[in-house]
Design an enzyme around this catalytic site. Structure first.
Site, PDB file in Angstrom:
ATOM      1  N   THR A  95       2.772  -4.615   8.869  1.00 28.16           N
ATOM      2  CA  THR A  95       4.175  -5.522   9.386  1.00 28.16           C
ATOM      3  C   THR A  95       3.758  -6.523  10.522  1.00 28.16           C
ATOM      4  O   THR A  95       4.444  -7.365  10.842  1.00 28.16           O
ATOM      5  CB  THR A  95       5.100  -4.338  10.190  1.00 28.16           C
ATOM      6  OG1 THR A  95       4.644  -3.711  10.934  1.00 28.16           O
ATOM      7  CG2 THR A  95       5.606  -3.756   8.889  1.00 28.16           C
ATOM      8  N   CYS A 141      -0.780 -10.427  20.488  1.00 30.63           N
ATOM      9  CA  CYS A 141      -1.336 -11.124  21.157  1.00 30.63           C
ATOM     10  C   CYS A 141      -0.706 -11.321  22.449  1.00 30.63           C
ATOM     11  O   CYS A 141      -1.222 -11.230  23.686  1.00 30.63           O
ATOM     12  CB  CYS A 141      -1.515 -12.451  20.674  1.00 30.63           C
ATOM     13  SG  CYS A 141      -2.875 -12.927  19.548  1.00 30.63           S
ATOM     14  N   HIS A 171      -5.212  -4.337  13.311  1.00 34.38           N
ATOM     15  CA  HIS A 171      -4.931  -2.872  14.122  1.00 34.38           C
ATOM     16  C   HIS A 171      -5.354  -1.988  13.427  1.00 34.38           C
ATOM     17  O   HIS A 171      -5.278  -1.916  12.190  1.00 34.38           O
ATOM     18  CB  HIS A 171      -3.491  -2.858  14.862  1.00 34.38           C
ATOM     19  CG  HIS A 171      -2.523  -3.014  13.842  1.00 34.38           C
ATOM     20  ND1 HIS A 171      -1.918  -4.088  13.406  1.00 34.38           N
ATOM     21  CD2 HIS A 171      -1.736  -2.102  13.047  1.00 34.38           C
ATOM     22  CE1 HIS A 171      -1.080  -4.013  12.347  1.00 34.38           C
ATOM     23  NE2 HIS A 171      -0.891  -2.710  12.310  1.00 34.38           N
ATOM     24  N   ASN A 185      -3.554  -0.966   7.470  1.00 32.31           N
ATOM     25  CA  ASN A 185      -2.834  -1.403   6.576  1.00 32.31           C
ATOM     26  C   ASN A 185      -3.233  -2.920   6.514  1.00 32.31           C
ATOM     27  O   ASN A 185      -2.971  -3.858   7.647  1.00 32.31           O
ATOM     28  CB  ASN A 185      -1.140  -1.316   6.759  1.00 32.31           C
ATOM     29  CG  ASN A 185      -0.960  -0.146   6.699  1.00 32.31           C
ATOM     30  OD1 ASN A 185      -1.426   0.837   6.102  1.00 32.31           O
ATOM     31  ND2 ASN A 185      -0.108   0.376   7.980  1.00 32.31           N
ATOM     32  N   HIS A 207      -4.747   2.309  13.221  1.00 33.40           N
ATOM     33  CA  HIS A 207      -3.862   3.502  13.700  1.00 33.40           C
ATOM     34  C   HIS A 207      -4.557   4.601  13.888  1.00 33.40           C
ATOM     35  O   HIS A 207      -5.430   5.013  12.806  1.00 33.40           O
ATOM     36  CB  HIS A 207      -2.472   3.510  12.554  1.00 33.40           C
ATOM     37  CG  HIS A 207      -1.810   2.652  12.318  1.00 33.40           C
ATOM     38  ND1 HIS A 207      -0.541   2.499  12.918  1.00 33.40           N
ATOM     39  CD2 HIS A 207      -1.804   1.475  11.467  1.00 33.40           C
ATOM     40  CE1 HIS A 207       0.276   1.566  12.362  1.00 33.40           C
ATOM     41  NE2 HIS A 207      -0.677   0.599  11.520  1.00 33.40           N
TER      42      HIS A 207
HETATM   43  P1  AMP Z   1       1.734  -2.053  10.319  1.00 29.34           P
HETATM   44  O1  AMP Z   1       3.082  -1.543  10.107  1.00 29.34           O
HETATM   45  O2  AMP Z   1       0.347  -1.106  10.138  1.00 29.34           O
HETATM   46  O3  AMP Z   1       1.447  -3.333  10.686  1.00 29.34           O
HETATM   47  O4  AMP Z   1       1.863  -1.261  11.981  1.00 29.34           O
HETATM   48  C1  AMP Z   1       2.317  -2.119  12.997  1.00 29.34           C
HETATM   49  C2  AMP Z   1       2.831  -0.922  13.993  1.00 29.34           C
HETATM   50  O5  AMP Z   1       2.964  -1.555  15.197  1.00 29.34           O
HETATM   51  C3  AMP Z   1       3.785   0.026  13.697  1.00 29.34           C
HETATM   52  O6  AMP Z   1       3.342   1.394  13.716  1.00 29.34           O
HETATM   53  C4  AMP Z   1       4.866  -0.207  14.862  1.00 29.34           C
HETATM   54  O7  AMP Z   1       5.359   0.887  15.246  1.00 29.34           O
HETATM   55  C5  AMP Z   1       4.157  -0.372  15.957  1.00 29.34           C
HETATM   56  N1  AMP Z   1       4.608  -1.406  16.856  1.00 29.34           N
HETATM   57  C6  AMP Z   1       5.561  -2.529  16.720  1.00 29.34           C
HETATM   58  N2  AMP Z   1       5.917  -3.252  17.811  1.00 29.34           N
HETATM   59  C7  AMP Z   1       5.457  -2.485  18.807  1.00 29.34           C
HETATM   60  C8  AMP Z   1       5.183  -2.358  20.239  1.00 29.34           C
HETATM   61  N3  AMP Z   1       5.924  -3.138  21.083  1.00 29.34           N
HETATM   62  N4  AMP Z   1       4.655  -1.697  21.008  1.00 29.34           N
HETATM   63  C9  AMP Z   1       3.641  -0.568  20.213  1.00 29.34           C
HETATM   64  N5  AMP Z   1       3.521  -0.597  18.964  1.00 29.34           N
HETATM   65  C10 AMP Z   1       4.541  -1.270  18.204  1.00 29.34           C
HETATM   66 ZN    ZN Z   2      -2.404 -11.930  17.609  1.00 26.89          ZN
END
Ligand code: AMP
Ligand code: ZN
Length: 112
Positions: A93, A6, A98, A85, A100
């Site tokens: 995480t 957000c 989102h 995920n 990928h």
């Molecule tokens: P997930 O682990 O599936 O929740 O994916 C979260 C993704 O967000 C991971 O691949 C991280 O590398 C990515 N991520 C975390 N912080 C940022 C950020 N500030 N800008 C771009 N990607 C991010």
């Molecule tokens: Zn959000």
């Protein structure tokens, strides 16, 4: 709400934008797992795929339309992977929905 994505949507945290419209934002993943690794998110906060319903699924359909458009425009429409995920056990995480979008290398099927 203390949500990283957000904050990216509202500009509080910078991102490397790939695509943006009224409802969807796409930006490069900060820790890429492939030569192309783009994250596609709804601008509204949805926690995960488990929260998708008849009220909000239109933005998810639009995200997939945008993903295919990016794949065609960037020239990798013949080979790419889309992953979401959902939940801690799946490795989510960031608790803002989102997808990928990854390309530029061969992918194995997950063993774990
Ligand atoms: P997930 O682990 O599936 O929740 O994916 C979260 C993704 O967000 C991971 O691949 C991280 O590398 C990515 N991520 C975390 N912080 C940022 C950020 N500030 N800008 C771009 N990607 C991010
Ligand atoms: Zn959000």
């Amino acid at each position: 709400m203390d949500c990283l994505f957000c904050k990216i949507v509202n500009g509080e945290i910078p991102s490397s934008k790939v695509y943006e419209d009224d409802t969807v934002l796409a930006f490069n993943d900060i820790n890429p797992e492939a030569p192309v690794h783009i994250l596609l998110i709804p601008k509204t906060h949805i926690t995960s795929m488990a929260e998708i319903n008849g009220e909000n699924s239109i933005v998810v359909a639009h995200i997939f339309e945008v993903a295919a458009q990016i794949a065609r425009e960037k020239g990798f429409a013949d080979g790419f992977r889309v992953v979401s995920n959902c939940g801690d056990s799946a490795g989510q995480t960031v608790k803002h929905l989102h997808f990928h979008l990854m390309a530029g290398r061969d992918f194995g099927w997950p063993a774990g």
